[in-house]
Design an enzyme around this catalytic site. Structure first.
Site, PDB file in Angstrom:
ATOM      1  N   ASP A 159      69.370   0.081  13.773  1.00 36.48           N
ATOM      2  CA  ASP A 159      70.210   0.654  14.159  1.00 36.48           C
ATOM      3  C   ASP A 159      71.842   0.053  13.035  1.00 36.48           C
ATOM      4  OD1 ASP A 159      69.841   3.160  15.200  1.00 36.48           O
ATOM      5  OD2 ASP A 159      70.165   2.213  17.528  1.00 36.48           O
ATOM      6  N   GLU A 173      67.611  13.469  20.259  1.00 34.35           N
ATOM      7  CA  GLU A 173      67.858  12.441  21.570  1.00 34.35           C
ATOM      8  C   GLU A 173      68.507  13.187  23.274  1.00 34.35           C
ATOM      9  OE1 GLU A 173      69.256   8.793  21.879  1.00 34.35           O
ATOM     10  OE2 GLU A 173      68.243   8.806  24.290  1.00 34.35           O
ATOM     11  N   GLU A 229      74.434   7.015  13.906  1.00 34.03           N
ATOM     12  CA  GLU A 229      74.616   8.031  15.078  1.00 34.03           C
ATOM     13  C   GLU A 229      75.786   9.241  14.741  1.00 34.03           C
ATOM     14  OE1 GLU A 229      75.175   6.578  19.567  1.00 34.03           O
ATOM     15  OE2 GLU A 229      73.407   5.607  18.820  1.00 34.03           O
ATOM     16  N   ASP A 277      69.605  -0.428  19.087  1.00 27.53           N
ATOM     17  CA  ASP A 277      71.451  -1.379  19.316  1.00 27.53           C
ATOM     18  C   ASP A 277      70.264  -0.938  20.858  1.00 27.53           C
ATOM     19  OD1 ASP A 277      71.435   1.755  19.462  1.00 27.53           O
ATOM     20  OD2 ASP A 277      73.519   1.145  19.522  1.00 27.53           O
TER      21      ASP A 277
HETATM   22  O1  KIV Z   1      69.046   2.154  20.403  1.00 23.82           O
HETATM   23  C1  KIV Z   1      67.437   3.040  20.142  1.00 23.82           C
HETATM   24  O2  KIV Z   1      66.562   2.603  21.107  1.00 23.82           O
HETATM   25  C2  KIV Z   1      68.140   4.058  20.053  1.00 23.82           C
HETATM   26  C3  KIV Z   1      66.632   5.062  20.279  1.00 23.82           C
HETATM   27  C4  KIV Z   1      66.919   5.358  20.974  1.00 23.82           C
HETATM   28  C5  KIV Z   1      66.709   6.229  19.048  1.00 23.82           C
HETATM   29  O3  KIV Z   1      68.603   4.580  19.539  1.00 23.82           O
END
Ligand code: KIV
Length: 295
Positions: free
Chosen positions: A98, A198, A130, A59
């Site tokens: 995502d 992260e 997340e 995302d």
């Molecule tokens: O959205 C994204 O690019 C991510 C990565 C940083 C793991 O969640």
């Protein structure tokens, strides 16, 4: 809800598709796992050709390709469209989509419906969500029980950056670090096949790694994770600024893009483009005939 046909990329000769057992084996054999983000057909082809293990349609598309200042505005429809393009490019890496902010927080039912759309309409192999609080763990479990593999994500979770106090490293006190560890274990317990860490101090990661059994992919979490992920536009320098301290730049493509477009603009203004090699030809008698018709 209409289901769109998914055009699958042709298999890449000689390379087997990356599966969940292959990722678990890589962890067992301490073979680093490589993950990058991609958001369209060309970035997907680059990831495929470079031989990465996992492609995430992150995302982060909200900021990298849609120009927003945070990840929260990207919609499910945006993510479906971008993921379909990457699906057409990628046949070997595991493709993860995502789940965007607002598409899974409301209920387990909403989370299942969103994940199903990402699989049916965009061709994802798995989804990522997340957070590791009670609600996020419940969403992860519900999606896994619906038969869709889930990757978790703890530490700095950009969808909730405001609640976390901004874009900054997480787990810098013993209690905050322990909470990240509990979240990771809860996501693992819910059936997540892998977890992103992260922006966590590397010493914290090292401690937590001793307790997590599924592959952990780090971004700004130090060298002890089972794999590393970077955002495509960060690692190739396709956006302004240096980005967070964990970013390593392997190219400066934005500079090259600007130089290329500027050279084109200069050629047009100086009448150097198009040259004789760029034009189509026609027989001279056809031109004479045309002139006669136009007079
Ligand atoms: O959205 C994204 O690019 C991510 C990565 C940083 C793991 O969640």
């Amino acid at each position: 809800m209409s289901s769109q046909p998914t055009i699958q990329a042709p298999p890449d000769a000689g390379r087997l598709p990356v599966t969940l057992p292959i990722l678990a084996d890589k962890k067992r054999h301490r073979e680093p796992i490589v993950m990058v983000t991609a958001y369209d057909y060309p970035s997907g082809r680059a990831a495929e050709a470079a031989g990465v293990d996992i492609v995430l349609v992150g995302d982060s598309a909200a900021t990298t390709v849609l120009g927003h200042s945070s990840t929260t505005p990207v919609s499910l429809e945006d993510m479906l469209m971008l993921t379909r393009a990457v699906r057409r490019a990628v046949s070997t890496p595991l493709l993860i989509g995502d789940l965007p902010f607002g598409s899974y927080q409301a209920s387990d039912q909403q989370a299942i419906e969103t994940a199903v759309r990402m699989v049916k309409e965009a061709g994802c192999d798995a989804v990522k969500l997340e957070g590791g609080n009670r609600a996020a763990v419940s969403r992860a479990r519900a999606i896994v029980e619906a038969g869709i593999p889930v990757m978790g994500h703890v530490g700095l979770t950009p969808q909730s950056a405001t609640a976390l106090g901004g874009w900054k490293a997480q787990g810098r006190t013993a209690s905050a670090a322990a909470r990240i560890g509990s979240e990771a274990l809860a996501l693992q317990g819910a059936g997540c096949f892998s977890i992103v860490f992260e922006a966590i101090p590397s010493e914290v990661t090292q401690e937590l790694m001793q307790h997590v059994e599924v592959p952990v992919i780090g971004i700004g979490a130090g060298p002890s994770t089972d794999g590393q992920v970077l955002v495509f536009h960060d690692l190739l320098g396709i956006r302004e600024g240096l980005g967070p301290r964990f970013v390593k730049r392997y190219a400066s493509l934005l500079d090259e893009m600007i130089a290329g477009v500027a050279a084109f603009a200069d050629d047009v203004r100086q009448r150097r483009y198009p040259g004789p090699e760029h034009v189509y030809k026609i027989a001279s008698e056809e031109i004479s005939d045309l002139r006669a018709r136009l007079s």
